[in-house]
Scaffold this motif. Structure first.
Motif, PDB file in Angstrom:
ATOM      1  N   ALA A  31       0.832  -1.206   0.000  1.00  6.82           N
ATOM      2  CA  ALA A  31       0.000   0.000   0.000  1.00  6.82           C
ATOM      3  C   ALA A  31       0.868   1.260   0.000  1.00  6.82           C
ATOM      4  N   GLN A  46      -0.881   4.672  -1.108  1.00  6.26           N
ATOM      5  CA  GLN A  46      -2.144   4.543  -0.368  1.00  6.26           C
ATOM      6  C   GLN A  46      -1.821   4.537   1.131  1.00  6.26           C
ATOM      7  N   ARG A  86      -4.567   3.195   3.739  1.00  2.00           N
ATOM      8  CA  ARG A  86      -4.676   1.729   3.726  1.00  2.00           C
ATOM      9  C   ARG A  86      -3.450   1.103   4.384  1.00  2.00           C
ATOM     10  N   ARG A  93      -3.683   1.225   8.170  1.00  3.16           N
ATOM     11  CA  ARG A  93      -4.598   0.228   8.741  1.00  3.16           C
ATOM     12  C   ARG A  93      -3.929  -1.138   8.814  1.00  3.16           C
TER      13      ARG A  93
END
Length: 457
Positions: free
Chosen positions: A79, A84, A87, A90
């Motif tokens: 990611a 990203q 993302r 997380r």
């Protein structure tokens, strides 16, 4: 001292990677194979990205750590490389307390930096950097976090450690050099503020750190000199200027500041060298070069003449002493007995004073027979004395239009002041009395004008 260094580049943003699309149903297989072969051929012939680009932020958080790693670390890294950060964050949060916690901590910091939240990453850096030996990705991630949060002096040491740990990583080394200049500029600017606000010791520590980061760098030495000046440490400042000038490459404004400080602190030999070099390139500074040469000569005069030249308020006796010293013609002139001033007979400088009286350089009160040697020299008296010296030397007719009228003005106060000012012997603005530096400069300029006139004859 200012924005002279390059600002740090923003954190590296990798381009988004797009996966190949699946072939549509019914699409000829041979065309698919042909497209794949062409793509492979193109990839084989394309140049590899430079090593420096592969070393730029973000780095794989697993580098330098022992595995195995949980799957979320791999997913978080993918990611990150796909730009990203949310993302990625997380994914890294899933293993924040698991066996891959150190890799996850590094990845979370990188994700926050890529998400333009570097200030949120700084507290995490404090925890991660104290958790075992920091890895290269951790050092670069926290370096970017501090840089993004505006804490450049804290960012550069981390990149410096990263470079020392892995000297072969060119991208890391390049980023470190970018941060060196920006961190130095920020540190010296802070030191300047500290110095102006009276925090001298704090300023000195920051100056020492900046110099340690940039040994043998003329521009940093010049900035350090400015900070020391602001702190009132002029001798330290002059030392930094001297080292900077020895290295070369400083601008003219820095050279002028160094020369002015050398004059102010009494390092006249340095002032002469600086202003002689500057005046050779910039004719506007010839006057400053002449001032430096005169100051150097004064520094080597006998005590009485040197004290007179530097006196805040010059006496009539001091003016006679300066004239005696600066003009050999006055010392060696043959004079006949004339008016005698009773208040100079018992003085140590009676010979000097009597010569000045005999040559008509100083007036004696005919009623009291006193010349008042210890009285302050008035501006009119200074102008008259210098013009009378010019007349005595006999070169006024050839010294240009300025001094050609010296004989007429030498015996009238207001006219003498106007002419001496127009000829540059006295400053245009001044008080009732004249100080030693102004009188000495005037006599030196008169000497130069007379010598120049003699050389034309």
């Amino acid at each position: 001292m200012r924005g002279r260094f390059a600002s740090p580049d923003p954190p590296f943003r990798p381009s988004v990677r797009f996966p190949f699309a699946a072939p549509r149903e019914g699409f000829p297989l041979r065309l698919v194979l042909l497209a794949v072969l062409l793509a492979l051929s193109s990839c084989a012939s394309a140049p590899h990205p430079p090593a420096a680009a592969r070393d730029r932020f973000p780095l794989d958080p697993r580098e330098g750590l022992a595995g195995p790693f949980e799957e979320s670390i791999e997913l978080g890294w993918r990611a990150l490389t796909a730009a990203q950060p949310e993302r990625a964050g997380r994914e890294f949060d899933r293993t924040a307390h698991g066996p891959s916690r150190r890799a996850a901590a590094i990845g979370r910091i990188e994700a926050l930096v890529l998400a333009d939240l570097p200030a949120d990453a700084v507290p995490l850096c404090g925890e991660a950097l104290s958790d075992g030996e920091p890895t290269l990705p951790l050092l670069t991630a926290c370096g970017e976090a501090y840089a993004g949060a505006g804490e450049l002096p804290a960012a550069f040491p981390l990149y410096e450690r990263a470079t020392a740990r892995s000297p072969g990583r060119r991208g890391v080394a390049q980023r470190s050099e970018q941060l060196r200049g920006a961190a130095t500029d920020a540190l010296l600017s802070a030191a300047q503020r500290d110095a102006l606000e009276g925090r001298r010791e704090v300023a000195r520590v920051k100056v020492a750190q900046a110099l340690a980061w940039n040994p043998d760098t003329a521009e940093v030495l010049a900035r350090a000199a400015e900070v020391e000046c602001a702190a009132g440490e002029k001798e330290r400042a002059l030392g930094h200027y001297r080292d900077a000038l020895a290295m070369g490459g400083v601008d003219q404004a820095t050279e002028e500041r160094a020369g002015d400080l050398a004059l102010e602190t009494g390092d006249y030999s340095m002032a002469v060298v600086v202003f002689e070099g500057l005046s050779a390139r910039d004719p506007r500074l010839r006057e400053r070069a002449a001032e430096a040469r005169l100051a150097f000569r004064i520094d080597n005069w006998p005590d009485a003449e040197r004290q007179a030249a530097r006196a805040r308020r010059l006496t009539r006796a001091g003016a006679a002493q300066l004239t005696w010293w600066m003009f050999p013609e006055v010392r060696e002139a043959r004079v006949r007995s004339g008016i005698v001033a009773t208040d100079v007979l018992e003085r140590r400088d009676s010979r000097v004073m009597m010569r000045a009286i005999a040559l008509g350089l100083l007036d004696v009160d005919r009623e009291t027979h006193r010349v008042r040697p210890d009285a302050n020299l008035s501006r009119g008296g200074a102008a008259q004395l210098m013009l009378r010296v010019a007349v005595f030397l006999g070169k006024t007719d050839h010294a240009g239009d300025c001094l050609s009228h010296a004989g007429l003005a030498a015996y009238t106060g207001p006219d003498a002041i106007r002419l001496a000012t127009r000829c540059g012997l006295l400053s245009e603005s001044g008080g009732t009395f004249v100080g030693g530096p102004e009188m000495t400069r005037g006599l030196d300029r008169l000497r130069s004008a007379i010598e120049e006139a003699a050389s034309r004859d």
